[in-house]
Scaffold this active site. Structure first.
Site, PDB file in Angstrom:
ATOM      1  N   THR B 145       0.818  -1.218   0.000  1.00  0.00           N
ATOM      2  CA  THR B 145       0.000   0.000   0.000  1.00  0.00           C
ATOM      3  C   THR B 145       0.852   1.269   0.000  1.00  0.00           C
ATOM      4  O   THR B 145       1.895   1.318   0.633  1.00  0.00           O
ATOM      5  CB  THR B 145      -0.899  -0.011   1.244  1.00  0.00           C
ATOM      6  OG1 THR B 145      -1.660  -1.206   1.223  1.00  0.00           O
ATOM      7  CG2 THR B 145      -1.818   1.187   1.306  1.00  0.00           C
ATOM      8  N   GLY B 184       2.683  -2.804   8.254  1.00  0.00           N
ATOM      9  CA  GLY B 184       2.884  -3.345   9.602  1.00  0.00           C
ATOM     10  C   GLY B 184       4.313  -3.808   9.802  1.00  0.00           C
ATOM     11  O   GLY B 184       4.823  -4.596   9.002  1.00  0.00           O
ATOM     12  N   GLU B 435      -7.656  -5.915   2.873  1.00  0.00           N
ATOM     13  CA  GLU B 435      -7.817  -7.113   2.026  1.00  0.00           C
ATOM     14  C   GLU B 435      -9.018  -6.965   1.093  1.00  0.00           C
ATOM     15  O   GLU B 435      -9.761  -7.908   0.861  1.00  0.00           O
ATOM     16  CB  GLU B 435      -7.952  -8.386   2.874  1.00  0.00           C
ATOM     17  CG  GLU B 435      -6.820  -8.664   3.836  1.00  0.00           C
ATOM     18  CD  GLU B 435      -5.437  -8.558   3.206  1.00  0.00           C
ATOM     19  OE1 GLU B 435      -5.329  -8.693   1.977  1.00  0.00           O
ATOM     20  OE2 GLU B 435      -4.473  -8.305   3.948  1.00  0.00           O
TER      21      GLU B 435
END
Lengths: 682, 682
Positions: B145, B184, B435
């Site tokens: 992303t 993350g 997702e």
């Protein structure tokens, strides 16, 4: 790294959307903010506030709750200084305090402790305590809720036993279930509490009364003798984090008899008790709290929809029509152009307007009620009470759901604290529970409507203007509304109201029939809930229509009436066709075969409101400072603001960063990993 | 302050509710947890975890985000030590890691970085990087992303330009919109990132590919040359607070050609490019992520409903029938006995079961798909993909809404962090977006169904078992389902499926007709959304019915089949009569005149499930440690646990308390207030 086409496009997209305004935006700002005069007055307060670096809320996101409480106390102090520096009167102070929109440890000192002493204390009591409170020689809170009693005030367990020998009350918590809980200001700040406790004289319980109880010394803030007091800890979603909701246990705490607030009920030296004769005025203050909640729900939803609509205007994602080839050089589509985004956001925008209008109307009704009550006339009370409950339920539910939908519509970045939207949700969602749990209040609304129904059944005239739709029941119509020309009729205010009224009337009648058929009231909670939504939507639609008519008649607002009508129509059709479709169909108010044509009209309205979406959000008149968002600022340069916000993150600078790095290295360098890393050239 | 009747009553209420079980609870625990063997295995892991004081999450509530990151890193380290101490294999480690249920900075190292290297790297690449990752000599993340691209992966802006002269790729972010964002592990912990970037060779763009890019030195964690990297800051509602979602900008960062993951596509020394021939396996991993989300949504809702049902069982409020007199000595009513509370919580309990069953079934389907894909056969892919999307959308939406409804049903204390419910919401709600944004995925489900519809129209046989309801369209029925005997028929699984299928089929047909009538696909997002709900509810009902049948056939489960049937019926009737009533009516699948009788049946089911509510929540098999709640512990002594939780609040002890007191005193002692306080004896 220089500016690029994409970033420049964001400004252009925002400017173009702004330029499309079909109505005079500044006039709408004045209308929503109570007129040009009121707007300019509040603008001065805003300018004052925005000059104070301490009032910039963006740094709160990085603070622990303990640090947030510190900041919030510093802000409280600064507010008091500003009142003196600027020689502000009470009204200006309240305006400034409201503008900051921060629940400080002193918030309930101003909004509950001081008012309740004025309203329920004698003149002497007000002289002593209100004066001390006003100069902040004491800080107070209002202690009603207990660990095991919230909704059921009659069931409170704290007692105030009169001791005639010493002329004192003994305030006592029999066990932890009686601990006062959730009390704003009690956690850290307050020295005194107005405590709601069961008055007991000579072994006889006389129900809850109010007592001023010192809880901490105003000299050193040590808890007073017999008092266990503290902060109840963090709250859900980070809500209310800047205030100190607290608890307190009382172990035979003695206070002078004079500390009972005695404007309405009195206990004399000999223990004789004079019950209140005149309680209606105190009902008024409960209504006021709910009216304020409606307005709060309106403006929080207004903020969320402003942020979401602005961000979706400048965010671009995917090509339309889609291409799956590489190097598609077309600009991607503005997210606001997606039908799902328009369908989710435009009705919420209309709802924010509808609630702002309804809140304003409620304030007027409340004013009339108070005027009446002052004359000891309570005729208006049942209806204004029911209306305030109904709108409180509807507005808190729809606003919290709506704010979260706004957040979701912003994609991944909506989940960043810097969207500014989650804070709005966190601070409105508890209003679903406080000042009367929504599911409990819904029963009160239903009881009011059943009384009106009873009047209809008995052939009496309905005096209530809010339940006037019940008249239609006399006509015995049970068929769906028969459209002749959908497009024309569904935009006709009279027909809109007729349809909304039909649905509500049928739900009231159905509830009455179920009771008559022997169903227990306690089994009908959900019927009350459903009915309340129908009733509230009728009320809101009616208030919107009244507003449009009133605007058309005032020259300076006439140019805005079409826009307000458009929003009214969208509120009507999105409620009818989507958010409340189930009950329009289940009551057979609408026939499924009419939905296709109504949907065509709905689509046209969505398109029209979407064209004006940025002007309509600008019309709320929010400054960037008030919105506290990186993604929904006025200039549309969302990504740059998000980037800037993140650069202030303490995690990225020492000492935090060094501390975290050390821990990571303890993992990386376990065993002989250091040699391994060198050998493997990782 | 001693124990009182009220507190003792709480235990009694819980014991009595537990004693009412109409089915063997422990057998249901085994069933839901994958059998007795699997349950006992996971119980060992649980015991191991619950012995570690570091893994007690209750103290996280009081920590700043910086402190939470530290705690989370300490937990990460302890996990690694425990693997060694207990000689655990990979499977046991994953079970332990999952049990902790904490998103640590290393979470995506295990669940994304390592798997993607294995799946997309060559054997040599896996040898080098996977081995280093496994021993934690490097910590990795998966960087896809970007600031301006989430959903549209093809539109990513980061480039990887091949430099043939040096045999390197140059990784570059042209501007801040290309910054990797939300990654993350990137914020603080990771040394290496698998970066998704547009591969460019000789000026030609070849689309997104994966590259291993060192971002921080594994020696000292200093950012590598040309890399700006950091943590993106706090997230909404306090969600994901223990992990370090990060950002990174690349300024002409050079990596060896070998760092491109080359299992499927290759770039040779001379710059020649071999495209992937075989990408289906990678689709499998996307399906897997969504399947896991369904299971996560199920168990989070299970936790929230457990907490809410337990607390509402022991909380008492108001008398029933109500009395307004003082000193009513009757015990107040259990909140769980209110019809509104039962109506809100029991369907959510049934939904948690339904999602757990559906998640398990999806895992089986996924296994079959992977077996097929290994053989390079992708027949199952479209259907399993559509099912996983459909259930991902439905489960995340319903679970987040349901968890928040659980929280609201708990009254005021639901808003305390110690309810433990808000954390569940905060951590599931972003799954509505990641997702695949739910509104984007809904279009993919709709496209799948339209293809099936096309087959029907062409007279082809429908091979899909999930869209088999489309066959009914051939029968040309457009009337509502004609009930002969409501009570009997609505509990008949075949009729339940027929009704759910009718609704879904009509919505597919309507979508097809709107397209045929010339409506643009982009104008039909909401129709896709509505259709997806109908499709998902059909799938879930079908899986529940299949489960009941399978259980009846297995001796050890036969005693539970009636209970699962009861939950299936409640899922069916609450969906039909409440949560999705609008579309059953708008498609004329149900006629409004049938609702009264269906409601009678629904009421009976609610009563039956309510009688078993505590046993049904016990059956999830949660330990108090896992639930991390003060209000929903197994023993029912909610108020005592809440009291204890609050006593640990650092705000109530020094140094925090002294710091806050000092600030309050600065307000109290302004001007000559000290003298005033003395004189007025406040």
């Amino acid at each position: 790294m220089s500016d690029n086409v994409y970033l420049a496009q964001m400004s252009t997209d925002m400017e173009e959307a702004r330029a499309k305004a079909s109505f005079p935006v500044q006039s709408m700002v004045y209308l929503l903010r109570g007129g040009k005069g009121a707007y300019e007055k509040s603008n001065k307060i805003r300018e004052l506030a925005e000059r104070e670096p301490l009032f910039d809320k963006s740094s709160l996101s990085f603070q622990s709750r303990q640090e947030q409480l510190c900041t919030s106390l510093l802000i409280s102090k600064r507010l008091i200084e500003m009142v003196e520096e600027n020689d502000m009167d009470d009204e200006q102070f309240i305006a400034l305090f409201r503008h900051i929109e921060l629940l400080t440890p002193l918030a309930l000192h101003y909004t509950a402790f001081m008012p309740v002493i004025k309203a329920q204390g004698t003149t002497e009591q007000a002289d002593k305590w209100h004066t001390a409170a006003k100069r902040h020689a004491i800080i107070g809170c209002y202690a009603q809720t207990e660990l095991s009693h919230g909704s059921n005030v009659m069931g409170l367990n704290t007692v105030a036993v009169f001791d005639q020998a010493t002329d004192e009350f003994v305030i006592h918590s029999p066990d932890i279930t009686a601990a006062k809980w959730w009390i704003g200001g009690l956690g850290v700040a307050c020295t005194h509490a107005v405590v709601q406790a069961q008055l007991i004289i000579a072994g006889k319980s006389l129900g809850p009364h109010l007592f001023i109880v010192p809880v901490r010394s105003p000299f050193d803030l040590k808890p007073c003798k017999g008092i266990t007091v503290g902060d109840i800890g963090p709250k859900a979603y980070g809500g209310f984090s800047t205030t100190d909701n607290g608890f307190a246990l009382f172990d035979h705490v003695r206070i002078p008899r004079d500390n009972m607030l005695m404007k309405f009920a009195q206990v004399a030296r000999d223990g004789s008790y004079t019950p209140p004769v005149h309680m209606k005025l105190s009902y008024g203050s409960m209504v006021k709290l709910r009216v304020d909640i409606v307005t709060d729900a309106a403006w929080k939803l207004a903020k969320a929809s402003t942020i979401a609509i602005r961000y979706c205007t400048v965010r671009r994602q995917f090509h339309n029509p889609p291409s799956f080839k590489l190097n598609d050089n077309r600009p991607e589509s503005q997210v606001i152009s997606y039908s799902s985004v328009q369908h989710r956001l435009m009705p919420l925008l209309a709802t924010a307007y509808a609630l702002a209008v309804s809140g304003e109307s409620m304030h007027q009704q409340f004013g009339q009620l108070m005027d009446q009550l002052e004359l000891n006339n309570a005729t208006l009370l049942p209806e204004v009470h029911a209306t305030s409950c109904s709108l409180k339920i509807w507005s808190t539910r729809r606003s919290s759901e709506g704010i979260e939908e706004c957040r979701k519509s912003m994609g991944g970045h909506g989940f960043s604290i810097f969207s500014g939207v989650s804070e709005l949700f966190a601070n409105i969602v508890p209003a679903n529970t406080y000042e009367g749990d929504n599911f409990v209040l819904a029963q009160q609304v239903a009881r009011f409507l059943l009384k009106q129904l009873n009047n209809v059944v008995k052939g009496k005239e309905i005096t209530s203007s809010t339940a006037d739709y019940l008249k239609t029941l006399g006509q015995g119509i049970t068929e769906p509304f028969a459209f002749e020309n959908h497009n024309e009729q569904i935009l006709n205010p009279q027909i809109q109201l007729e349809i909304f009224g039909m649905r509500a009337a049928r739900l009231v009648a159905d509830l009455g029939q179920q009771l008559q058929a022997g169903r227990e009231w306690s089994d009908l909670n959900m019927e009350c809930w459903t009915l309340n939504f129908a009733h509230a939507e009728y009320l809101i639609l009616k208030q919107m229509i009244t507003k449009v008519n009133a605007m058309a008649a005032v020259p300076e607002h006439a140019g805005l009436a079409d826009t307000m009508k458009l929003l009214t129509d969208l509120f009507c059709l999105s409620t009818l066709g989507y958010s409340s479709l189930a009950t329009f169909l289940s009551t057979s108010t609408i026939h499924p075969s009419d939905l296709g044509k109504l949907n065509e009209q709905y689509r046209q309205l969505i398109t029209r409101v979407s064209n004006d979406a940025i002007p309509l959000t600008d019309s709320f008149g929010f400054s960037d400072h008030e919105l506290n968002t990186a993604l929904g600022k006025k200039d549309g340069r969302a990504y740059e603001h998000l980037w800037d916000a993140v650069q202030k993150n303490p995690v990225n600078a020492d000492p935090e960063n060094a501390k975290l790095n050390k821990l990571v290295m303890e993992i990386l360098h376990r065993g002989n990993n250091l040699e391994y890393i060198k050998a493997a050239k990782l």
